[in-house]
Design a protein around this motif. Sequence first.
Motif, PDB file in Angstrom:
ATOM      1  N   UNK A  49      -8.206  28.475 -38.333  1.00 23.31           N
ATOM      2  CA  UNK A  49      -7.111  29.075 -39.098  1.00 23.31           C
ATOM      3  C   UNK A  49      -7.301  28.802 -40.594  1.00 23.31           C
ATOM      4  N   UNK A  50      -7.631  27.563 -40.939  1.00 20.93           N
ATOM      5  CA  UNK A  50      -7.853  27.213 -42.350  1.00 20.93           C
ATOM      6  C   UNK A  50      -9.011  28.025 -42.927  1.00 20.93           C
ATOM      7  N   UNK A  51     -10.124  28.091 -42.210  1.00 21.70           N
ATOM      8  CA  UNK A  51     -11.273  28.857 -42.698  1.00 21.70           C
ATOM      9  C   UNK A  51     -10.928  30.336 -42.860  1.00 21.70           C
ATOM     10  N   UNK A  52     -10.152  30.888 -41.927  1.00 19.20           N
ATOM     11  CA  UNK A  52      -9.742  32.292 -42.036  1.00 19.20           C
ATOM     12  C   UNK A  52      -8.861  32.499 -43.261  1.00 19.20           C
ATOM     13  N   UNK A  53      -7.972  31.545 -43.535  1.00 21.94           N
ATOM     14  CA  UNK A  53      -7.117  31.646 -44.725  1.00 21.94           C
ATOM     15  C   UNK A  53      -7.956  31.579 -45.994  1.00 21.94           C
ATOM     16  N   UNK A  54      -8.920  30.668 -46.030  1.00 25.28           N
ATOM     17  CA  UNK A  54      -9.751  30.522 -47.225  1.00 25.28           C
ATOM     18  C   UNK A  54     -10.657  31.733 -47.441  1.00 25.28           C
ATOM     19  N   UNK A  55     -10.991  32.441 -46.370  1.00 29.56           N
ATOM     20  CA  UNK A  55     -11.813  33.647 -46.473  1.00 29.56           C
ATOM     21  C   UNK A  55     -10.979  34.895 -46.782  1.00 29.56           C
ATOM     22  N   UNK A  56      -9.652  34.749 -46.846  1.00 27.70           N
ATOM     23  CA  UNK A  56      -8.790  35.876 -47.173  1.00 27.70           C
ATOM     24  C   UNK A  56      -8.288  36.657 -45.978  1.00 27.70           C
ATOM     25  N   UNK A  57      -8.554  36.187 -44.760  1.00 28.66           N
ATOM     26  CA  UNK A  57      -8.111  36.906 -43.572  1.00 28.66           C
ATOM     27  C   UNK A  57      -6.667  36.585 -43.191  1.00 28.66           C
ATOM     28  N   UNK A  58      -6.138  35.506 -43.728  1.00 31.11           N
ATOM     29  CA  UNK A  58      -4.727  35.158 -43.543  1.00 31.11           C
ATOM     30  C   UNK A  58      -4.131  35.086 -44.950  1.00 31.11           C
ATOM     31  N   UNK A  59      -3.804  36.233 -45.551  1.00 35.09           N
ATOM     32  CA  UNK A  59      -3.441  36.248 -46.965  1.00 35.09           C
ATOM     33  C   UNK A  59      -2.020  35.817 -47.310  1.00 35.09           C
ATOM     34  N   UNK A  60      -1.176  35.599 -46.308  1.00 37.89           N
ATOM     35  CA  UNK A  60       0.202  35.191 -46.584  1.00 37.89           C
ATOM     36  C   UNK A  60       0.200  33.845 -47.307  1.00 37.89           C
ATOM     37  N   UNK A  61       0.814  33.790 -48.482  1.00 38.18           N
ATOM     38  CA  UNK A  61       0.738  32.591 -49.312  1.00 38.18           C
ATOM     39  C   UNK A  61       1.399  31.377 -48.683  1.00 38.18           C
ATOM     40  N   UNK A  62       2.487  31.557 -47.936  1.00 40.87           N
ATOM     41  CA  UNK A  62       3.097  30.405 -47.279  1.00 40.87           C
ATOM     42  C   UNK A  62       2.126  29.814 -46.265  1.00 40.87           C
TER      43      UNK A  62
END
Length: 182
Positions: free
Chosen positions: A142-155
């Motif tokens: 999940x963290x890696x997906x967020x850092x790659x822009x796949x989970x763009x929700x800022x919260x």
Amino acid sequence: MYESGWISVTDQTAMAPTGRLAPYGLVRFKNVAVAVLPIHDDGSVTLVGQHRFPHGDYSWELPEGGAPLHEDPLEGARRELAEETGLAAAEWREVMRTQLSNSVTDERMIGYLALGLSPTAGAHAADDTEAIAMVRAPFREALDAAMAGYLPDMLTVAMLLRGYHMAREGALPGALALAMLG
């Protein structure tokens, strides 16, 4: 200028720090945003997926929503976790307070860590405007997906980074931190 059940928009004249008058549009929120980082004992997290109208896309994110200003934000976080995931937590920790888009809004977010997760007594019940999907994912994925822009929700991004920091800095039980960092 505009008011709904969630926001009001005003157009006013503000005094700039330079002493000059300037037009200023302000969006005021009627809720405080609450975000929940639900970490299971094995270090995985529960994400929810739903359509988000403003960007016209589908978003995977942590359970989140709004708590009316007169409500205890923790109660709002408990409700959002139960409604969106069907989970309850034995332990809650407030781990973050932020201002969102503070140049034009007064929106605030309070983030909670939820541990000791178990199913609620009844099935989860999203509100009647939501069609929510759910997935359980390893924290690092999940963290890696967020850092790659796949989970763009800022919260979601902020709370996953907070969870990572807590795991790295020894602010979580050792076995849980190891499972999260994998």
